[in-house]
Every structure is written in structure tokens, then in C-alpha cells.
Design an enzyme around this catalytic site. Structure first.
Site, PDB file in Angstrom:
ATOM      1  N   ASP A  36       0.877  -1.132  -0.095  1.00 12.29           N
ATOM      2  CA  ASP A  36      -0.042   0.020  -0.053  1.00 12.29           C
ATOM      3  C   ASP A  36       0.885   1.192   0.086  1.00 12.29           C
ATOM      4  O   ASP A  36       2.127   1.081   0.335  1.00 12.29           O
ATOM      5  CB  ASP A  36      -0.860   0.013   1.300  1.00 12.29           C
ATOM      6  CG  ASP A  36      -1.884   1.207   1.323  1.00 12.29           C
ATOM      7  OD1 ASP A  36      -2.313   1.475   0.339  1.00 12.29           O
ATOM      8  OD2 ASP A  36      -2.124   1.757   2.191  1.00 12.29           O
ATOM      9  N   ASP A  38      -0.344   5.098   1.084  1.00  7.49           N
ATOM     10  CA  ASP A  38      -0.431   6.050   1.948  1.00  7.49           C
ATOM     11  C   ASP A  38      -0.387   5.341   3.380  1.00  7.49           C
ATOM     12  O   ASP A  38      -0.808   4.309   3.982  1.00  7.49           O
ATOM     13  CB  ASP A  38      -1.845   6.470   2.098  1.00  7.49           C
ATOM     14  CG  ASP A  38      -2.010   7.478   0.880  1.00  7.49           C
ATOM     15  OD1 ASP A  38      -1.056   8.309   0.396  1.00  7.49           O
ATOM     16  OD2 ASP A  38      -3.109   7.706   0.189  1.00  7.49           O
ATOM     17  N   ASP A 203      -1.918  -0.900   6.166  1.00  5.64           N
ATOM     18  CA  ASP A 203      -2.185  -0.574   7.066  1.00  5.64           C
ATOM     19  C   ASP A 203      -3.865  -0.132   7.457  1.00  5.64           C
ATOM     20  O   ASP A 203      -4.425   0.070   8.692  1.00  5.64           O
ATOM     21  CB  ASP A 203      -1.384   0.810   7.525  1.00  5.64           C
ATOM     22  CG  ASP A 203      -2.145   1.934   6.494  1.00  5.64           C
ATOM     23  OD1 ASP A 203      -2.908   2.770   7.182  1.00  5.64           O
ATOM     24  OD2 ASP A 203      -1.711   1.913   5.525  1.00  5.64           O
TER      25      ASP A 203
END
Length: 262
Positions: A36, A38, A203
């Protein structure tokens, strides 16, 4: 119909780098590490960071609409106001994105992983190709992601306004926004036949769908203290893959490298 519509969108907003699934340069079983962007590669959410170029009142007004309208609508409105009302061009937006700080140790672990011949890196993100491309170019690491970048396409229009389009249009997955199901991306990668094993690093809640698609031999790397980690009490039993948790890139390297080289 889906594949055709996505191809048309991508032809209008070409990514500055490949989407992946190209021919492999190394024969034999391969591992893909999908990461991922961000709060996984960069410490801050890139959409919120760019929204800080707006006056506080406008930024808060648009942020309040995120739960109802979604992140893609949010950044589209941010970019429209930046260009139309405040004359902020794409270069200034790119400069803001380039200033984002990497998660400590993440640059090192990505470079370490990219040196392993049997492994490829890719990015799976609900950000966009312009933001990700600007940041990767700032650190000269575009070449690390041989597996491609799967994200919303973006381009600068003739007017100078930055346009972000949806990666896809989907209604089948309730865990993901309508513009991108990360689980479908993982299915695509699994079905490609290129990779013997998948490792997913993320996250956020929108990464849950992706890790639920992983198999027993795959690995989910969940950032501790963030949204996805908080979901594991409720959803951990639904996962077939093994799970490790990490705080920063240094810990991720320490925990992940033995699983790859074993």
C-alpha cells in the site's frame, strides 16, 4: 465491458510507469510483495496532505463529506478548488506530494527486497498515479516496482487541472470503495500464474479485502497501531494466510526477510 472501460480511461490518463504483469526477466517460482502507499510507504495520507493547500475552512468542509462521498470524490473536489479558486497548478501539488516523509526504514526495506532476484515489488493503492509517480521519482525508486503500480489513473488536463479517474467501477465488494477493490487486484495477480507466493503490506481498512484473498502460503504484513491492525480481533479468524505485524520499515525488514530467504 469492465476491461474495455478501464482501458479507455487509462488511454486518457496514462500512468508514468507500467501497471505490471509484464514478462518476467527471471524464470522459476517468484514472490510478489504488494505494498500500500498511504501510511505504509509514506507516513501521511497523501490526499489529506494535498488538501492542506486549501484554506482551513474549505478543507474541513470537504473532509466532513468523506464518509458519505468517499476519498476519490474528496480529492477530486480538492483538486478542482485548488485549480479553479486558488490557481494552484499541478506542479505545486506535485511539490507537496514530494515533500511527504517516508515511513522510517521503508526506503531501505524496499531497496533490500528489490535486490532479491526471485522477488518483485508492486504498489496497490487507492491514491493515484500522479501522486505516487511524483513521490517515487523524488526518491528515484520507480525502478524498484517491476510488478507495477495498481492505482487510480491521473493526468494533467490542457487547462492545467489535475484529473483523477477511478481504477474501476465495482459494486460487488462492500469492503472496498466503488472505484477500487483491492481484493480483485490480488485475484488478478494470483490468477496471472506469475507468482508462487504473495506478500501484502498495508495499514488501512481498505486493505482487509486484499489480505482476505491471500492463501495459506501467503503473508499479510499489517502495520501495528493503525486501522487494519484494529480490525484483526474481529476478522483475524477469516484469514488463511500467516500474519505478522510491524511498526516501521526497520521492524518489517527484520520480520519479513527471514520468511523470504528461508
Amino acid at each position: 465491458m469492465f476491461a474495455i472501460s478501464r482501458s479507455l480511461r487509462l488511454s486518457r490518463c496514462l500512468s508514468p510507469f507500467g501497471r505490471g504483469l509484464s514478462a518476467s526477466s527471471s524464470p522459476g517460482p517468484r514472490t510478489l510483495v504488494a505494498i500500500d502507499f498511504d501510511r505504509t510507504i509514506v507516513e501521511q495520507d497523501s490526499y489529506l496532505a494535498v488538501s492542506q493547500l486549501l484554506p482551513t475552512s474549505q478543507r474541513k468542509e470537504l473532509q466532513d463529506q468523506i464518509p458519505k462521498c468517499g476519498w476519490l470524490s474528496f480529492i477530486s473536489q480538492v483538486l478542482q478548488r485548488l485549480h479553479g479558486e486558488h490557481k494552484v497548478n499541478s506542479a505545486s501539488v506535485g511539490k507537496r506530494v514530494r515533500s511527504l516523509t517516508a515511513v522510517p526504514g521503508m526506503l531501505r526495506v524496499m531497496r533490500q527486497l528489490a535486490r532479491i532476484p526471485e522477488l518483485e515489488l508492486c504498489i496497490v493503492s487507492d491514491a493515484n498515479s500522479f501522486f505516487i509517480g511524483e513521490w517515487l521519482q523524488a526518491y528515484a525508486i520507480e525502478c524498484l516496482f517491476a510488478g507495477g503500480v495498481f492505482t487510480n489513473p491521473a493526468c494533467v488536463q490542457a487547462s492545467g487541472e489535475l484529473l483523477v479517474l477511478p481504477y474501476q467501477e465495482q459494486t460487488d465488494c462492500d469492503l472496498c470503495p466503488s472505484n477500487m477493490c483491492k481484493g480483485s487486484v490480488m485475484d488478478e495477480l494470483t490468477c496471472s500464474g506469475r507468482y508462487e507466493r504473495l506478500i501484502y503490506v498495508g495499514d488501512s481498512c481498505n486493505d482487509l479485502c486484499a489480505i482476505k484473498r491471500l492463501r495459506q502460503k501467503d503473508v499479510a504484513c499489517i502495520r501495528r497501531g493503525f486501522e487494519l491492525h484494529g480490525k484483526m480481533t474481529a476478522h483475524g479468524q477469516e484469514l488463511a494466510c500467516s500474519v505478522l505485524t510491524w511498526r516501521d520499515g526497520h521492524e518489517l525488514e527484520e520480520l519479513l526477510m527471514p520468511k523470504i530467504v528461508a
